[in-house]
Design a protein around this motif. Structure first.
Motif, PDB file in Angstrom:
ATOM      1  N   LEU A 190       2.042  12.052  -1.718  1.00  0.00           N
ATOM      2  CA  LEU A 190       3.013  10.912  -1.418  1.00  0.00           C
ATOM      3  C   LEU A 190       3.308  10.319  -2.946  1.00  0.00           C
ATOM      4  N   HIS A 191       4.534  10.116  -3.403  1.00  0.00           N
ATOM      5  CA  HIS A 191       5.022   9.572  -4.428  1.00  0.00           C
ATOM      6  C   HIS A 191       6.096   8.463  -3.949  1.00  0.00           C
ATOM      7  N   PRO A 192       5.916   7.291  -4.512  1.00  0.00           N
ATOM      8  CA  PRO A 192       5.163   6.887  -5.585  1.00  0.00           C
ATOM      9  C   PRO A 192       3.790   6.464  -5.085  1.00  0.00           C
ATOM     10  N   SER A 193       3.049   5.638  -5.869  1.00  0.00           N
ATOM     11  CA  SER A 193       1.706   5.115  -5.221  1.00  0.00           C
ATOM     12  C   SER A 193       1.872   4.180  -4.148  1.00  0.00           C
ATOM     13  N   VAL A 194       0.937   3.896  -3.339  1.00  0.00           N
ATOM     14  CA  VAL A 194       0.907   2.967  -2.128  1.00  0.00           C
ATOM     15  C   VAL A 194       0.124   1.807  -2.627  1.00  0.00           C
ATOM     16  N   TRP A 195       0.618   0.473  -2.576  1.00  0.00           N
ATOM     17  CA  TRP A 195       0.244  -0.596  -3.169  1.00  0.00           C
ATOM     18  C   TRP A 195       0.253  -1.762  -2.161  1.00  0.00           C
ATOM     19  N   ARG A 196      -0.845  -2.175  -1.453  1.00  0.00           N
ATOM     20  CA  ARG A 196      -0.892  -3.366  -0.220  1.00  0.00           C
ATOM     21  C   ARG A 196      -0.826  -4.501  -1.304  1.00  0.00           C
ATOM     22  N   THR A 197       0.414  -5.396  -1.073  1.00  0.00           N
ATOM     23  CA  THR A 197       0.444  -6.649  -1.873  1.00  0.00           C
ATOM     24  C   THR A 197      -0.346  -7.749  -1.103  1.00  0.00           C
ATOM     25  N   THR A 198      -0.781  -7.468   0.050  1.00  0.00           N
ATOM     26  CA  THR A 198      -1.198  -8.440   0.795  1.00  0.00           C
ATOM     27  C   THR A 198      -2.790  -7.947   1.648  1.00  0.00           C
ATOM     28  N   GLY A 199      -3.316  -8.650   2.257  1.00  0.00           N
ATOM     29  CA  GLY A 199      -4.565  -8.216   2.680  1.00  0.00           C
ATOM     30  C   GLY A 199      -5.717  -7.637   1.645  1.00  0.00           C
ATOM     31  N   CYS A 200      -5.995  -6.604   1.826  1.00  0.00           N
ATOM     32  CA  CYS A 200      -7.062  -5.958   0.870  1.00  0.00           C
ATOM     33  C   CYS A 200      -6.505  -5.509  -0.534  1.00  0.00           C
ATOM     34  N   GLY A 201      -5.239  -5.400  -0.627  1.00  0.00           N
ATOM     35  CA  GLY A 201      -4.726  -5.176  -1.973  1.00  0.00           C
ATOM     36  C   GLY A 201      -4.871  -3.804  -2.442  1.00  0.00           C
ATOM     37  N   SER A 202      -5.405  -2.930  -1.658  1.00  0.00           N
ATOM     38  CA  SER A 202      -5.632  -1.664  -2.105  1.00  0.00           C
ATOM     39  C   SER A 202      -4.318  -0.986  -2.748  1.00  0.00           C
ATOM     40  N   HIS A 203      -4.578  -0.302  -4.027  1.00  0.00           N
ATOM     41  CA  HIS A 203      -3.501   0.467  -4.851  1.00  0.00           C
ATOM     42  C   HIS A 203      -3.981   1.651  -5.022  1.00  0.00           C
ATOM     43  N   PHE A 204      -3.277   2.823  -4.642  1.00  0.00           N
ATOM     44  CA  PHE A 204      -3.965   4.095  -4.863  1.00  0.00           C
ATOM     45  C   PHE A 204      -2.628   5.034  -4.939  1.00  0.00           C
ATOM     46  N   TRP A 205      -2.926   6.361  -5.432  1.00  0.00           N
ATOM     47  CA  TRP A 205      -2.058   7.550  -5.402  1.00  0.00           C
ATOM     48  C   TRP A 205      -2.684   8.553  -4.303  1.00  0.00           C
ATOM     49  N   PHE A 206      -1.927   9.205  -3.403  1.00  0.00           N
ATOM     50  CA  PHE A 206      -2.283  10.143  -2.525  1.00  0.00           C
ATOM     51  C   PHE A 206      -1.655  11.428  -3.115  1.00  0.00           C
ATOM     52  N   ARG A 207      -2.560  12.135  -3.578  1.00  0.00           N
ATOM     53  CA  ARG A 207      -2.205  13.389  -4.349  1.00  0.00           C
ATOM     54  C   ARG A 207      -3.279  14.630  -3.564  1.00  0.00           C
ATOM     55  N   ARG A 208      -2.424  15.672  -2.939  1.00  0.00           N
ATOM     56  CA  ARG A 208      -2.987  16.917  -2.431  1.00  0.00           C
ATOM     57  C   ARG A 208      -4.230  16.346  -1.367  1.00  0.00           C
ATOM     58  N   GLY A 209      -3.828  15.294  -0.503  1.00  0.00           N
ATOM     59  CA  GLY A 209      -4.764  14.963   0.470  1.00  0.00           C
ATOM     60  C   GLY A 209      -5.770  13.995   0.010  1.00  0.00           C
ATOM     61  N   ARG A 210      -6.085  13.766  -1.259  1.00  0.00           N
ATOM     62  CA  ARG A 210      -7.053  12.914  -1.849  1.00  0.00           C
ATOM     63  C   ARG A 210      -6.659  11.482  -2.313  1.00  0.00           C
ATOM     64  N   VAL A 211      -7.375  10.416  -2.080  1.00  0.00           N
ATOM     65  CA  VAL A 211      -7.185   9.465  -2.509  1.00  0.00           C
ATOM     66  C   VAL A 211      -7.622   9.076  -3.888  1.00  0.00           C
ATOM     67  N   GLU A 212      -6.601   8.732  -4.853  1.00  0.00           N
ATOM     68  CA  GLU A 212      -7.000   8.426  -6.343  1.00  0.00           C
ATOM     69  C   GLU A 212      -6.568   6.869  -6.597  1.00  0.00           C
ATOM     70  N   TRP A 213      -7.702   5.984  -6.684  1.00  0.00           N
ATOM     71  CA  TRP A 213      -7.418   4.572  -6.780  1.00  0.00           C
ATOM     72  C   TRP A 213      -6.933   4.569  -8.266  1.00  0.00           C
ATOM     73  N   CYS A 214      -6.048   3.404  -8.077  1.00  0.00           N
ATOM     74  CA  CYS A 214      -5.650   2.784  -9.452  1.00  0.00           C
ATOM     75  C   CYS A 214      -6.650   1.728  -9.868  1.00  0.00           C
ATOM     76  N   ARG A 215      -6.689   1.627 -11.189  1.00  0.00           N
ATOM     77  CA  ARG A 215      -7.554   0.454 -11.781  1.00  0.00           C
ATOM     78  C   ARG A 215      -6.834  -0.810 -11.570  1.00  0.00           C
ATOM     79  N   PRO A 216      -7.665  -1.814 -11.423  1.00  0.00           N
ATOM     80  CA  PRO A 216      -7.379  -3.529 -11.290  1.00  0.00           C
ATOM     81  C   PRO A 216      -6.550  -3.440 -12.484  1.00  0.00           C
ATOM     82  N   GLN A 217      -5.583  -4.172 -12.471  1.00  0.00           N
ATOM     83  CA  GLN A 217      -4.697  -4.824 -13.902  1.00  0.00           C
ATOM     84  C   GLN A 217      -5.448  -5.908 -14.487  1.00  0.00           C
TER      85      GLN A 217
END
Length: 116
Positions: free
Chosen positions: A89-116
């Motif tokens: 999936l492109h671009p990254s997925v970022w939940r701005t509410t709730g848990c706040g997860s921010h990650f890339w989804f590449r080739r079936g794997r979750v790659e977490w973004c580092r906190p800003q």
């Protein structure tokens, strides 16, 4: 006691393989199932067009994340299907509410973004 450590080692190895296996992609027609399963990316397709992707949040909060795949609506994600059955999936997925997860989804794997 040796059998116990052997059992723990085998259990840990199986758990590690299970936790790090890639997400499968499941194409569904017209609507999502009532209950989504972990490690599956659901792609809703209607009349030959992909409309949305949905997945349970990988952080474990059990929220369903919906990603619009229709180019004429915003926000919009692009879905790429790979020969090995995984998706990106492109671009990254970022939940701005709730848990706040921010990650890339590449080739079936979750790659977490580092906190800003």
């Amino acid at each position: 006691m040796n059998w116990l450590s052997s059992l723990l080692r085998r259990t840990r190895a199986r758990l590690d393989r299970w936790l790090h296996r890639p997400y499968r992609t499941l194409i569904v027609q017209e609507s999502l199932p009532r209950k989504l399963r972990r490690k599956i990316v659901y792609v809703v397709e209607e009349d030959g067009f992909v409309e949305q992707a949905a997945v349970l949040c990988p952080c474990g909060c059990r929220r369903v994340l919906h990603m619009n795949l229709l180019a004429d609506e915003r926000p919009c994600w692009r879905l790429t299907r790979h020969d090995d059955g995984t998706t990106t999936l492109h671009p990254s997925v970022w939940r701005t509410t709730g848990c706040g997860s921010h990650f890339w989804f590449r080739r079936g794997r979750v790659e977490w973004c580092r906190p800003q």
